[in-house]
Design a protein around this motif. Structure first.
Motif, PDB file in Angstrom:
ATOM      1  N   SER A   1      -8.839   3.489   6.910  1.00 30.50           N
ATOM      2  CA  SER A   1      -7.500   2.896   6.967  1.00 30.50           C
ATOM      3  C   SER A   1      -6.417   3.953   7.032  1.00 30.50           C
ATOM      4  O   SER A   1      -6.562   5.031   6.461  1.00 30.50           O
ATOM      5  CB  SER A   1      -7.239   2.032   5.720  1.00 30.50           C
ATOM      6  OG  SER A   1      -8.032   0.883   5.727  1.00 30.50           O
TER       7      SER A   1
ATOM      8  N   ASN B   1      -8.089  -1.152   9.676  1.00 34.56           N
ATOM      9  CA  ASN B   1      -9.503  -0.791   9.613  1.00 34.56           C
ATOM     10  C   ASN B   1     -10.408  -1.982   9.908  1.00 34.56           C
ATOM     11  O   ASN B   1     -11.484  -1.827  10.487  1.00 34.56           O
ATOM     12  CB  ASN B   1      -9.811  -0.183   8.243  1.00 34.56           C
ATOM     13  CG  ASN B   1     -11.181   0.441   8.195  1.00 34.56           C
ATOM     14  OD1 ASN B   1     -11.642   0.979   9.195  1.00 34.56           O
ATOM     15  ND2 ASN B   1     -11.838   0.352   7.072  1.00 34.56           N
TER      16      ASN B   1
ATOM     17  N   GLY C   1     -13.725   2.707   4.585  1.00 30.63           N
ATOM     18  CA  GLY C   1     -12.679   1.993   3.860  1.00 30.63           C
ATOM     19  C   GLY C   1     -11.446   2.863   3.738  1.00 30.63           C
ATOM     20  O   GLY C   1     -10.734   3.095   4.709  1.00 30.63           O
ATOM     21  N   SER C   2     -11.236   3.373   2.539  1.00 26.41           N
ATOM     22  CA  SER C   2     -10.082   4.234   2.329  1.00 26.41           C
ATOM     23  C   SER C   2     -10.259   5.546   3.078  1.00 26.41           C
ATOM     24  O   SER C   2      -9.418   5.964   3.860  1.00 26.41           O
ATOM     25  CB  SER C   2      -9.904   4.493   0.843  1.00 26.41           C
ATOM     26  OG  SER C   2      -8.820   5.345   0.651  1.00 26.41           O
TER      27      SER C   2
ATOM     28  N   HIS D   1     -18.615   1.465   2.674  1.00 29.37           N
ATOM     29  CA  HIS D   1     -18.117   1.853   1.347  1.00 29.37           C
ATOM     30  C   HIS D   1     -17.925   0.588   0.538  1.00 29.37           C
ATOM     31  O   HIS D   1     -17.309  -0.364   1.022  1.00 29.37           O
ATOM     32  CB  HIS D   1     -16.791   2.588   1.517  1.00 29.37           C
ATOM     33  CG  HIS D   1     -16.280   3.215   0.262  1.00 29.37           C
ATOM     34  ND1 HIS D   1     -15.764   2.484  -0.781  1.00 29.37           N
ATOM     35  CD2 HIS D   1     -16.205   4.512  -0.127  1.00 29.37           C
ATOM     36  CE1 HIS D   1     -15.391   3.301  -1.749  1.00 29.37           C
ATOM     37  NE2 HIS D   1     -15.651   4.542  -1.383  1.00 29.37           N
TER      38      HIS D   1
ATOM     39  N   GLY E   1      -6.602  -0.070  -3.552  1.00 31.02           N
ATOM     40  CA  GLY E   1      -6.972   0.037  -2.145  1.00 31.02           C
ATOM     41  C   GLY E   1      -8.466   0.243  -1.909  1.00 31.02           C
ATOM     42  O   GLY E   1      -8.881   0.700  -0.856  1.00 31.02           O
TER      43      GLY E   1
ATOM     44  N   ARG F   1       0.814  -1.231   0.000  1.00 31.26           N
ATOM     45  CA  ARG F   1       0.000   0.000   0.000  1.00 31.26           C
ATOM     46  C   ARG F   1       0.841   1.271   0.000  1.00 31.26           C
ATOM     47  O   ARG F   1       1.727   1.396  -0.809  1.00 31.26           O
ATOM     48  CB  ARG F   1      -1.001  -0.018   1.156  1.00 31.26           C
ATOM     49  CG  ARG F   1      -2.122  -1.040   0.917  1.00 31.26           C
ATOM     50  CD  ARG F   1      -3.329  -0.772   1.811  1.00 31.26           C
ATOM     51  NE  ARG F   1      -4.320  -1.828   1.692  1.00 31.26           N
ATOM     52  CZ  ARG F   1      -5.138  -2.178   2.657  1.00 31.26           C
ATOM     53  NH1 ARG F   1      -5.094  -1.577   3.838  1.00 31.26           N
ATOM     54  NH2 ARG F   1      -6.016  -3.129   2.471  1.00 31.26           N
TER      55      ARG F   1
HETATM   56  C1  LIG Z   1      -9.890  -1.699   2.932  1.00 33.90           C
HETATM   57  C2  LIG Z   1     -11.180  -1.751   3.635  1.00 33.90           C
HETATM   58  C3  LIG Z   1     -11.283  -2.369   4.884  1.00 33.90           C
HETATM   59  C4  LIG Z   1     -10.117  -3.034   5.532  1.00 33.90           C
HETATM   60  O1  LIG Z   1      -9.154  -2.087   5.904  1.00 33.90           O
HETATM   61  P1  LIG Z   1      -7.722  -2.574   6.439  1.00 33.90           P
HETATM   62  O2  LIG Z   1      -7.080  -1.315   6.904  1.00 33.90           O
HETATM   63  O3  LIG Z   1      -7.048  -3.213   5.276  1.00 33.90           O
HETATM   64  O4  LIG Z   1      -7.966  -3.537   7.524  1.00 33.90           O
HETATM   65  C5  LIG Z   1     -12.503  -2.375   5.505  1.00 33.90           C
HETATM   66  N1  LIG Z   1     -13.576  -1.807   4.943  1.00 33.90           N
HETATM   67  C6  LIG Z   1     -13.517  -1.195   3.736  1.00 33.90           C
HETATM   68  C7  LIG Z   1     -14.755  -0.591   3.164  1.00 33.90           C
HETATM   69  C8  LIG Z   1     -12.310  -1.143   3.041  1.00 33.90           C
HETATM   70  O5  LIG Z   1     -12.238  -0.558   1.849  1.00 33.90           O
END
Ligand SMILES: *Cc1c(COP(=O)(O)O)cnc(C)c1O
Length: 458
Positions: free
Chosen positions: A282, A143, A250-251, A216, A382, A87
């Motif tokens: 994240s 995340n 998410g992101s 997301h 990502g 990443r």
């Molecule tokens: C990437 C993502 C996660 C997981 O996040 P990590 O930091 O990789 O654990 C969870 N939910 C969503 C919507 C994501 O895009």
């Protein structure tokens, strides 16, 4: 008995490592293991290897054992947030904070003013609240951990409403239904895959319901006959039924992606302003920092998470906190676009990328290779901005066996990862850091020369 012809452990070690470069005990252990294997091979009818070949085998094993396995790589795929390639690369400022904190002791859990035990959670809290407008903030391992912790601490044994179109798998086995099951909350899917209305949430809310979870969709996109309620509608439903409104972004982003000519990606600020009680995102996606899970939102809820026993198991270390603080400071100073590598990559104009691709092509031609510069599309990756293509230009290496060149490039030091597409090897300059330009050139030329030698050999 042919087995007698095998060297002793000592002789083998001396032959493999005549200068004693490797720890003797380790070399002996591996010599024993190797001889054991060879005896097995010979018993099954295999040939007795000559001592030199055997020594070379042991030597190769020792070299491999001591060579770092986790190494830096050159990402020429054009995927900015490439999960398999680690990443987000860290900014110089994040690295400086890391260095300053990691090499010695720190005030990780020490209140310098009061001279007594402090909390590791305080260091980046002020930055996260300042930047997002949240009342409070907490950082955990990633995340996935953030979402799991919140559901466990706030919703276990109760129902959580999720739109059917958002009960998705993000990748890396992060599946919303499974995460909910793990946390002990009961998933209630509402609406249909393509259309969900506020009234669907309303109809499903009951005494046993703890929260609405908005997710997301990350790496996929719904298009056409679709509907999702706005945040303010979800806020209203949550208020009517006394529910929490949680959002997994998410992101997430702290910057408006539209200002770079990209499609909109929801910002953390707008999710909070739109009424979410807690927002999860994240650290190493569009934030551009270290792996982490960031939780921002209502003080009472964040405090409940901070006190939950699971938080201890999900806590981040000083390295993460130091790098995260450095990353967040770039945002606070308004320098994220210049200082944070992923934002620099995302904002590089296509013309600059074309110039670099052309320079690369000249290198290729100089060593006798064939290629051309073609327009291409980089990707954000990502799970951010799914389907958004960033116009770019690639060096396309034309070779009868592109897989062979790709393989050689992966074995260079540092390894180079490019994109195999349509019988050619594509190198997108967007994700190759400027500092890596020299190493990239050496690897590229090395791989091309090696494949020529191989062809000359027949
Ligand atoms: C990437 C993502 C996660 C997981 O996040 P990590 O930091 O990789 O654990 C969870 N939910 C969503 C919507 C994501 O895009």
């Amino acid at each position: 008995m042919v087995l007698r012809e095998l060297p002793s452990v000592d002789r083998l070690v001396r032959a493999a490592d005549p200068l004693g470069e490797y720890p003797h005990a380790v070399a002996v252990r591996h010599a024993r293991r190797l001889l054991e294997e060879v005896r097995g091979e010979v018993r099954r009818g295999g040939p007795v290897p000559d001592p030199e070949a055997l020594a070379a085998r042991l030597r190769a094993r020792l070299e491999e054992l001591f060579r770092p396995h986790l190494v830096g790589a050159i990402n020429a795929t054009g995927v900015v947030l490439h999960t398999n390639l680690g990443r987000a690369p860290l900014s110089a400022r994040a690295l400086a904070r890391l260095q300053a904190v990691a090499a010695g002791y720190s005030n990780l859990e020490f209140d310098l003013e009061a001279g007594r035990r402090g909390h590791r959670t305080v260091h980046v809290r002020r930055l996260l609240t300042e930047l997002t407008g949240a009342e409070d903030a907490l950082v955990v391992n990633n995340n996935a951990a953030a979402v799991t912790l919140a559901l466990r601490a706030l919703c276990a044994g109760r129902r959580v409403l999720v739109s059917r179109g958002e009960a998705v798998e993000i990748g890396g086995r992060f599946r919303i239904p499974e995460v909910l099951a793990q946390s002990g909350a009961h998933l209630v899917e509402v609406g249909t895959t393509n259309r969900t209305y506020a009234d669907d949430y309303r109809a499903a809310a009951d005494e046993e319901t703890a929260a609405i979870l908005r997710v997301h969709r990350s790496n996929f996109r719904l298009e056409g006959f679709v509907h999702s309620p706005s945040r303010s509608e979800l806020r209203r439903v949550a208020d009517e039924h006394g529910l929490l409104f949680l959002e997994d972004l998410g992101s997430g982003s702290l910057l408006e992606t539209t200002s770079l000519g990209l499609p909109p990606e929801p910002t953390v600020q707008e999710a909070l302003a739109g009424g979410a009680d807690l927002v999860f995102f994240s650290g190493d996606k569009l934030l551009g920092g270290p792996q982490a899970g960031l939780i921002v939102g209502r003080r009472d809820l964040v405090e409940a998470l901070r006190r939950h026993p699971l938080t201890r198991a999900l806590r981040v270390d000083k390295l993460t906190l130091a790098a995260l603080e450095g990353t967040l400071l770039s945002y606070l100073e308004g320098k994220a676009l210049e200082e944070i590598p992923i934002w620099r990559m995302l904002s590089t104009p296509p013309e600059a990328l074309r110039r670099r691709a052309r320079r690369w092509l000249r290198w290729v031609r100089k060593v006798g290779g064939k290629g051309e510069v073609r327009p291409c599309a980089s990707a954000v990756g990502g799970g951010a901005l799914p389907g958004a293509d960033l116009p770019s230009f690639a060096l396309v290496l034309l070779h009868p066996r592109p897989e062979g060149v790709a393989w050689r490039l992966r074995l260079q030091s540092p390894p180079v990862v490019a994109r195999l597409e349509g019988e050619a090897l594509w190198f997108d300059p967007r994700t190759v850091l400027p500092e890596q330009e020299k190493a990239f050139r050496a690897a590229l030329e090395g791989a091309i020369r090696a494949t020529f030698l191989e062809e000359a050999d027949g």
